[in-house]
Design a protein around this motif. Structure first.
Motif, PDB file in Angstrom:
ATOM      1  N   LEU A   1       0.867  -1.170   0.000  1.00  0.00           N
ATOM      2  CA  LEU A   1       0.000   0.000   0.000  1.00  0.00           C
ATOM      3  C   LEU A   1       0.906   1.223   0.000  1.00  0.00           C
ATOM      4  CD1 LEU A   1      -2.525  -1.029   2.777  1.00  0.00           C
ATOM      5  CD2 LEU A   1      -2.854  -1.159   0.316  1.00  0.00           C
ATOM      6  N   THR A   2       0.559   2.201  -0.777  1.00  0.00           N
ATOM      7  CA  THR A   2       1.383   3.411  -0.828  1.00  0.00           C
ATOM      8  C   THR A   2       0.529   4.638  -0.540  1.00  0.00           C
ATOM      9  OG1 THR A   2       1.042   3.659  -3.210  1.00  0.00           O
ATOM     10  CG2 THR A   2       2.972   2.414  -2.513  1.00  0.00           C
ATOM     11  N   THR A   3       1.169   5.640  -0.010  1.00  0.00           N
ATOM     12  CA  THR A   3       0.545   6.929   0.233  1.00  0.00           C
ATOM     13  C   THR A   3       1.409   7.989  -0.419  1.00  0.00           C
ATOM     14  OG1 THR A   3      -0.390   6.235   2.337  1.00  0.00           O
ATOM     15  CG2 THR A   3      -0.148   8.589   2.006  1.00  0.00           C
ATOM     16  N   VAL A   4       0.803   8.848  -1.204  1.00  0.00           N
ATOM     17  CA  VAL A   4       1.551   9.928  -1.844  1.00  0.00           C
ATOM     18  C   VAL A   4       1.725  11.049  -0.821  1.00  0.00           C
ATOM     19  CG1 VAL A   4       1.547  11.640  -3.698  1.00  0.00           C
ATOM     20  CG2 VAL A   4       0.644   9.335  -4.109  1.00  0.00           C
ATOM     21  N   THR A   5       2.984  11.374  -0.542  1.00  0.00           N
ATOM     22  CA  THR A   5       3.267  12.433   0.423  1.00  0.00           C
ATOM     23  C   THR A   5       4.008  13.605  -0.194  1.00  0.00           C
ATOM     24  OG1 THR A   5       5.325  11.370   1.116  1.00  0.00           O
ATOM     25  CG2 THR A   5       3.338  10.853   2.396  1.00  0.00           C
ATOM     26  N   ASP A   6       4.659  13.390  -1.326  1.00  0.00           N
ATOM     27  CA  ASP A   6       5.439  14.446  -1.954  1.00  0.00           C
ATOM     28  C   ASP A   6       5.313  14.325  -3.464  1.00  0.00           C
ATOM     29  OD1 ASP A   6       6.781  15.460   0.491  1.00  0.00           O
ATOM     30  OD2 ASP A   6       7.666  13.470   0.486  1.00  0.00           O
ATOM     31  N   GLY A   7       5.312  15.449  -4.144  1.00  0.00           N
ATOM     32  CA  GLY A   7       5.324  15.440  -5.599  1.00  0.00           C
ATOM     33  C   GLY A   7       6.722  15.153  -6.108  1.00  0.00           C
TER      34      GLY A   7
ATOM     35  N   GLU B   1      -2.172  11.334   6.613  1.00  0.00           N
ATOM     36  CA  GLU B   1      -2.296  10.437   5.467  1.00  0.00           C
ATOM     37  C   GLU B   1      -1.649   9.079   5.735  1.00  0.00           C
ATOM     38  OE1 GLU B   1      -4.295  10.947   2.886  1.00  0.00           O
ATOM     39  OE2 GLU B   1      -4.808  12.766   3.993  1.00  0.00           O
ATOM     40  N   LEU B   2      -0.516   9.071   6.412  1.00  0.00           N
ATOM     41  CA  LEU B   2       0.128   7.795   6.735  1.00  0.00           C
ATOM     42  C   LEU B   2      -0.701   7.018   7.751  1.00  0.00           C
ATOM     43  CD1 LEU B   2       3.867   8.903   6.744  1.00  0.00           C
ATOM     44  CD2 LEU B   2       2.648   7.599   4.984  1.00  0.00           C
ATOM     45  N   LEU B   3      -1.361   7.712   8.669  1.00  0.00           N
ATOM     46  CA  LEU B   3      -2.263   7.047   9.616  1.00  0.00           C
ATOM     47  C   LEU B   3      -3.432   6.418   8.861  1.00  0.00           C
ATOM     48  CD1 LEU B   3      -3.149   6.287  12.455  1.00  0.00           C
ATOM     49  CD2 LEU B   3      -4.186   8.556  12.653  1.00  0.00           C
ATOM     50  N   ARG B   4      -3.998   7.143   7.895  1.00  0.00           N
ATOM     51  CA  ARG B   4      -5.095   6.586   7.090  1.00  0.00           C
ATOM     52  C   ARG B   4      -4.642   5.335   6.352  1.00  0.00           C
ATOM     53  NH1 ARG B   4      -7.492  11.037   3.348  1.00  0.00           N
ATOM     54  NH2 ARG B   4      -8.415   9.175   2.486  1.00  0.00           N
ATOM     55  N   MET B   5      -3.405   5.350   5.803  1.00  0.00           N
ATOM     56  CA  MET B   5      -2.889   4.182   5.107  1.00  0.00           C
ATOM     57  C   MET B   5      -2.744   3.006   6.074  1.00  0.00           C
ATOM     58  SD  MET B   5       0.645   3.471   3.027  1.00  0.00           S
ATOM     59  CE  MET B   5       1.586   3.503   4.518  1.00  0.00           C
TER      60      MET B   5
ATOM     61  N   GLU C   1      -4.476   2.455   8.743  1.00  0.00           N
ATOM     62  CA  GLU C   1      -5.815   1.960   9.056  1.00  0.00           C
ATOM     63  C   GLU C   1      -6.349   1.075   7.933  1.00  0.00           C
ATOM     64  OE1 GLU C   1      -7.786   5.662   9.818  1.00  0.00           O
ATOM     65  OE2 GLU C   1      -7.198   5.674  11.933  1.00  0.00           O
ATOM     66  N   VAL C   2      -6.108   1.461   6.686  1.00  0.00           N
ATOM     67  CA  VAL C   2      -6.516   0.627   5.549  1.00  0.00           C
ATOM     68  C   VAL C   2      -5.790  -0.706   5.603  1.00  0.00           C
ATOM     69  CG1 VAL C   2      -6.394   0.394   3.029  1.00  0.00           C
ATOM     70  CG2 VAL C   2      -7.169   2.539   4.047  1.00  0.00           C
ATOM     71  N   ALA C   3      -4.486  -0.680   5.892  1.00  0.00           N
ATOM     72  CA  ALA C   3      -3.707  -1.911   5.963  1.00  0.00           C
ATOM     73  C   ALA C   3      -4.265  -2.836   7.047  1.00  0.00           C
ATOM     74  CB  ALA C   3      -2.238  -1.586   6.252  1.00  0.00           C
TER      75      ALA C   3
ATOM     76  N   VAL D   1      -7.458  -4.427   5.844  1.00  0.00           N
ATOM     77  CA  VAL D   1      -7.159  -5.498   4.883  1.00  0.00           C
ATOM     78  C   VAL D   1      -6.733  -6.763   5.627  1.00  0.00           C
ATOM     79  CG1 VAL D   1      -5.580  -6.244   3.054  1.00  0.00           C
ATOM     80  CG2 VAL D   1      -6.640  -3.973   2.951  1.00  0.00           C
ATOM     81  N   LEU D   2      -5.832  -6.602   6.574  1.00  0.00           N
ATOM     82  CA  LEU D   2      -5.351  -7.756   7.340  1.00  0.00           C
ATOM     83  C   LEU D   2      -6.482  -8.409   8.143  1.00  0.00           C
ATOM     84  CD1 LEU D   2      -1.918  -6.428   8.598  1.00  0.00           C
ATOM     85  CD2 LEU D   2      -2.325  -8.273   6.946  1.00  0.00           C
ATOM     86  N   ALA D   3      -7.375  -7.617   8.678  1.00  0.00           N
ATOM     87  CA  ALA D   3      -8.485  -8.151   9.466  1.00  0.00           C
ATOM     88  C   ALA D   3      -9.402  -8.998   8.588  1.00  0.00           C
ATOM     89  CB  ALA D   3      -9.277  -7.022  10.111  1.00  0.00           C
ATOM     90  N   GLY D   4      -9.454  -8.699   7.304  1.00  0.00           N
ATOM     91  CA  GLY D   4     -10.301  -9.442   6.388  1.00  0.00           C
ATOM     92  C   GLY D   4      -9.660 -10.703   5.828  1.00  0.00           C
ATOM     93  N   CYS D   5      -8.408 -10.927   6.149  1.00  0.00           N
ATOM     94  CA  CYS D   5      -7.694 -12.117   5.616  1.00  0.00           C
ATOM     95  C   CYS D   5      -8.052 -13.382   6.382  1.00  0.00           C
ATOM     96  CB  CYS D   5      -6.193 -11.908   5.669  1.00  0.00           C
ATOM     97  SG  CYS D   5      -5.626 -10.717   4.459  1.00  0.00           S
TER      98      CYS D   5
END
Length: 65
Positions: free
Chosen positions: A29-35, A50-54, A56-58, A61-65
């Motif tokens: 999973l990637t998060t864009v932090t810089d151009g 944004e990194l916290l949101r990433m 949480e998504v991770a 995903v793991l909880a659904g495995c």
């Protein structure tokens, strides 16, 4: 950008190569932090959010495995 590059990611290829070598599954999973040219850099507060949101998504995903 001369070649149309929108982003640079440096770790996923290594992750996938190691997983393939060991017969494991991998996900990146990637998060864009810089151009690429620095024109859209996030400040430290935005980057943290944004990194916290990433993360949480991770975890979702793991909880659904």
């Amino acid at each position: 950008m001369e070649h149309g590059t929108l982003g640079v990611e440096m770790e996923a290829a290594g992750l996938y190569a190691v997983a393939a070598e060991h017969g494991a599954r991998a996900l990146c999973l990637t998060t864009v932090t810089d151009g690429v040219a620095g024109e859209t850099d996030l400040d430290s507060r935005q980057r943290e959010e944004e990194l916290l949101r990433m993360a949480e998504v991770a975890l979702d995903v793991l909880a659904g495995c």
